[in-house]
Design an enzyme around this catalytic site. Structure first.
Site, PDB file in Angstrom:
ATOM      1  N   TYR A  28     -10.558   9.775   2.495  1.00 37.25           N
ATOM      2  CA  TYR A  28     -11.033   9.696   1.108  1.00 37.25           C
ATOM      3  C   TYR A  28     -12.562   9.632   1.085  1.00 37.25           C
ATOM      4  O   TYR A  28     -13.230  10.464   0.447  1.00 37.25           O
ATOM      5  CB  TYR A  28     -10.413   8.475   0.415  1.00 37.25           C
ATOM      6  CG  TYR A  28     -11.058   8.155  -0.906  1.00 37.25           C
ATOM      7  CD1 TYR A  28     -11.063   9.076  -1.948  1.00 37.25           C
ATOM      8  CD2 TYR A  28     -11.694   6.932  -1.118  1.00 37.25           C
ATOM      9  CE1 TYR A  28     -11.682   8.791  -3.155  1.00 37.25           C
ATOM     10  CE2 TYR A  28     -12.309   6.634  -2.322  1.00 37.25           C
ATOM     11  CZ  TYR A  28     -12.304   7.566  -3.330  1.00 37.25           C
ATOM     12  OH  TYR A  28     -12.913   7.289  -4.523  1.00 37.25           O
ATOM     13  N   ARG A  35      -5.043  -5.332   6.093  1.00 32.21           N
ATOM     14  CA  ARG A  35      -4.710  -3.932   5.780  1.00 32.21           C
ATOM     15  C   ARG A  35      -5.669  -3.066   6.596  1.00 32.21           C
ATOM     16  O   ARG A  35      -6.880  -3.324   6.588  1.00 32.21           O
ATOM     17  CB  ARG A  35      -4.897  -3.706   4.281  1.00 32.21           C
ATOM     18  CG  ARG A  35      -4.403  -2.390   3.760  1.00 32.21           C
ATOM     19  CD  ARG A  35      -4.481  -2.336   2.238  1.00 32.21           C
ATOM     20  NE  ARG A  35      -5.851  -2.290   1.732  1.00 32.21           N
ATOM     21  CZ  ARG A  35      -6.179  -2.153   0.453  1.00 32.21           C
ATOM     22  NH1 ARG A  35      -5.231  -2.045  -0.459  1.00 32.21           N
ATOM     23  NH2 ARG A  35      -7.435  -2.123   0.078  1.00 32.21           N
TER      24      ARG A  35
HETATM   25  N1  UFG Z   1      -5.927  -6.656  -1.512  1.00 22.67           N
HETATM   26  C1  UFG Z   1      -5.060  -7.707  -1.227  1.00 22.67           C
HETATM   27  N2  UFG Z   1      -3.791  -7.616  -1.699  1.00 22.67           N
HETATM   28  C2  UFG Z   1      -3.325  -6.553  -2.415  1.00 22.67           C
HETATM   29  C3  UFG Z   1      -4.223  -5.496  -2.703  1.00 22.67           C
HETATM   30  C4  UFG Z   1      -5.523  -5.577  -2.231  1.00 22.67           C
HETATM   31  O1  UFG Z   1      -5.425  -8.679  -0.567  1.00 22.67           O
HETATM   32  O2  UFG Z   1      -2.152  -6.552  -2.784  1.00 22.67           O
HETATM   33  C5  UFG Z   1      -7.312  -6.762  -1.041  1.00 22.67           C
HETATM   34  C6  UFG Z   1      -7.749  -5.599  -0.187  1.00 22.67           C
HETATM   35  O3  UFG Z   1      -7.390  -5.835   1.160  1.00 22.67           O
HETATM   36  C7  UFG Z   1      -9.244  -5.590  -0.431  1.00 22.67           C
HETATM   37  C8  UFG Z   1      -9.381  -6.070  -1.871  1.00 22.67           C
HETATM   38  O4  UFG Z   1      -8.154  -6.722  -2.170  1.00 22.67           O
HETATM   39  O5  UFG Z   1      -9.862  -6.495   0.413  1.00 22.67           O
HETATM   40  C9  UFG Z   1      -9.603  -4.972  -2.866  1.00 22.67           C
HETATM   41  O6  UFG Z   1      -8.616  -3.988  -2.641  1.00 22.67           O
HETATM   42  P1  UFG Z   1      -8.412  -2.711  -3.587  1.00 22.67           P
HETATM   43  O7  UFG Z   1      -7.310  -1.913  -2.992  1.00 22.67           O
HETATM   44  O8  UFG Z   1      -8.301  -3.149  -4.994  1.00 22.67           O
HETATM   45  O9  UFG Z   1      -9.784  -1.959  -3.473  1.00 22.67           O
HETATM   46  P2  UFG Z   1     -10.554  -1.419  -2.165  1.00 22.67           P
HETATM   47  O10 UFG Z   1     -11.727  -2.323  -1.959  1.00 22.67           O
HETATM   48  O11 UFG Z   1      -9.678  -1.199  -1.010  1.00 22.67           O
HETATM   49  O12 UFG Z   1     -10.916   0.027  -2.655  1.00 22.67           O
HETATM   50  C10 UFG Z   1     -11.857   0.261  -3.624  1.00 22.67           C
HETATM   51  C11 UFG Z   1     -11.493   1.496  -4.422  1.00 22.67           C
HETATM   52  C12 UFG Z   1     -11.505   2.698  -3.557  1.00 22.67           C
HETATM   53  C13 UFG Z   1     -12.816   2.792  -2.853  1.00 22.67           C
HETATM   54  C14 UFG Z   1     -13.092   1.526  -2.120  1.00 22.67           C
HETATM   55  C15 UFG Z   1     -14.410   1.534  -1.446  1.00 22.67           C
HETATM   56  O13 UFG Z   1     -10.250   1.311  -5.002  1.00 22.67           O
HETATM   57  O14 UFG Z   1     -11.310   3.842  -4.329  1.00 22.67           O
HETATM   58  O15 UFG Z   1     -13.069   0.437  -3.000  1.00 22.67           O
HETATM   59  O16 UFG Z   1     -14.248   1.036  -0.173  1.00 22.67           O
HETATM   60  F1  UFG Z   1     -12.803   3.785  -1.965  1.00 22.67           F
END
Ligand code: UFG
Length: 329
Positions: A141, A282
């Site tokens: 991505y 994750r």
């Molecule tokens: N998380 C949990 N439990 C869950 C879901 C998420 O602990 O059920 C944690 C993840 O591990 C992470 C944080 O919450 O640490 C945020 O997770 P998200 O999936 O909401 O968002 P991300 O930080 O992974 O991703 C976001 C955007 C992406 C982008 C990214 C940049 O959604 O599109 O930031 O790294 F690419």
């Protein structure tokens, strides 16, 4: 100004359409509705159903609609899915943008605002992250978004097109009306998943990793309200119309919250105990992502209005508890 919003039925696109119309602009939306929702599109926006990989669709669209600026949200954006199915991301994100640029160049449309991401940085060497910091994506991505940025640079160089790339950190929250909000199927983002617990759709929230080098061991993210992102797109479009040079900007609040802190805020907002369960990390999650958005503030005049996490979560809750199944009702 007249704006073409590609991906205007998606989460950030639909909110930007509302903000553009609110500011008095004329808006045309195109979306293939693979992940977006027709009912997320503001009724005052003119809607075209089509795919950016279809050059005939785009040529026809540019012939019908004389637009000043394109705002391009039409991309796949799930980190986990991109690892499992990288070619889908190369096809939709990279090839789709190649076809779009081809159509823009041949139709004389020369200004574009583009959704990029903090995922272009990968595991940051330092926080807050500056736009000039190393870009080493850890998933397809982020890799395709970075490649799209580079494609803009070279096409701009060759054909005089100008672009603004906006690297979002963690988009969240919903429009104040409660009419539109975040909806993914299946849901994958932290705040909507947390709110599924008080919404009765999930018994507990999983915390992905409690052994990160952060203050409480859980990941730190910079949460930015979707309407503040929407404002940044309008400012970026105006910047290009005023003759601004192509550039890249981070969009975040410059403040990090841990997963546990976000859950605590959601407990306060909803009045629900929201049980949480610690699980393994994750794959591919950086410990901390915090933006420096000084450049967007000074060059674009961006000034986020909804930085308070409680306000962000409350706006999301207003949407989720009135739309427990998102747009599918
Ligand atoms: N998380 C949990 N439990 C869950 C879901 C998420 O602990 O059920 C944690 C993840 O591990 C992470 C944080 O919450 O640490 C945020 O997770 P998200 O999936 O909401 O968002 P991300 O930080 O992974 O991703 C976001 C955007 C992406 C982008 C990214 C940049 O959604 O599109 O930031 O790294 F690419």
């Amino acid at each position: 100004m007249k704006i073409l919003v590609l991906g205007g039925a998606g989460y950030i696109g639909s909110h930007t359409v509302y903000a553009l119309l609110d500011a008095g602009h004329s808006v045309v939306v195109a979306d293939n509705l693979l992940t977006g929702f027709r009912s997320a599109v503001h009724p005052e926006a003119k809607f075209y159903l089509g795919d950016i990989r279809d050059i005939h669709f785009l040529n026809d669209l540019f012939a019908r609609e004389k637009v000043d600026v394109v705002i391009h949200f039409a991309a796949c954006s799930l980190v986990g899915e991109s690892v499992k199915d990288p070619l889908k991301y190369y096809d939709n994100n990279l090839y789709g943008t190649k076809v779009l640029l081809e159509a823009m160049v041949s139709n004389g449309v020369d200004k574009i605002v583009f959704s990029s991401t903090a995922a272009t940085y990968g595991e940051p060497k330092r926080v807050p992250i500056l736009e000039g910091d190393p870009t080493e994506p850890t998933n397809p991505y982020g890799e395709t978004k970075l490649a799209m940025e580079k494609m803009f640079k070279w096409v701009s160089n060759a054909h005089g097109l100008r672009y603004v790339s906006l690297r979002y950190f963690n988009a969240c929250g919903a429009h104040e009306s409660g009419r539109i909000g975040e909806a993914h199927n299946p849901e994958s983002h932290l705040i909507p998943l947390i709110l599924q617990v008080p919404g009765g759709k999930r018994p507990f929230i999983s915390i992905f990793g409690g052994d990160y080098p952060t203050k409480d061991g859980t990941c730190v993210r910079d949460y930015i309200h979707v309407m503040d992102l929407a404002q940044a797109h309008i400012l970026a479009a105006q910047y290009l119309l005023n003759g601004g040079a192509s550039d890249i900007f981070n969009l975040g609040n410059g403040v990090g919250f841990t997963v546990k802190e976000v859950i605590d805020v959601a407990r306060a907002v909803t009045g629900h105990p929201i049980p949480a369960r610690m699980e393994d990390r994750r794959a591919g999650d950086p410990a901390q992502l915090i933006a420096s958005s000084d450049k967007a503030r000074s060059v674009l005049g961006w000034n986020p209005q909804h930085a308070d996490l409680e306000e962000i979560v409350a706006s999301a809750w207003k949407w989720h508890h009135t739309h427990p199944n998102g747009y599918e009702e």
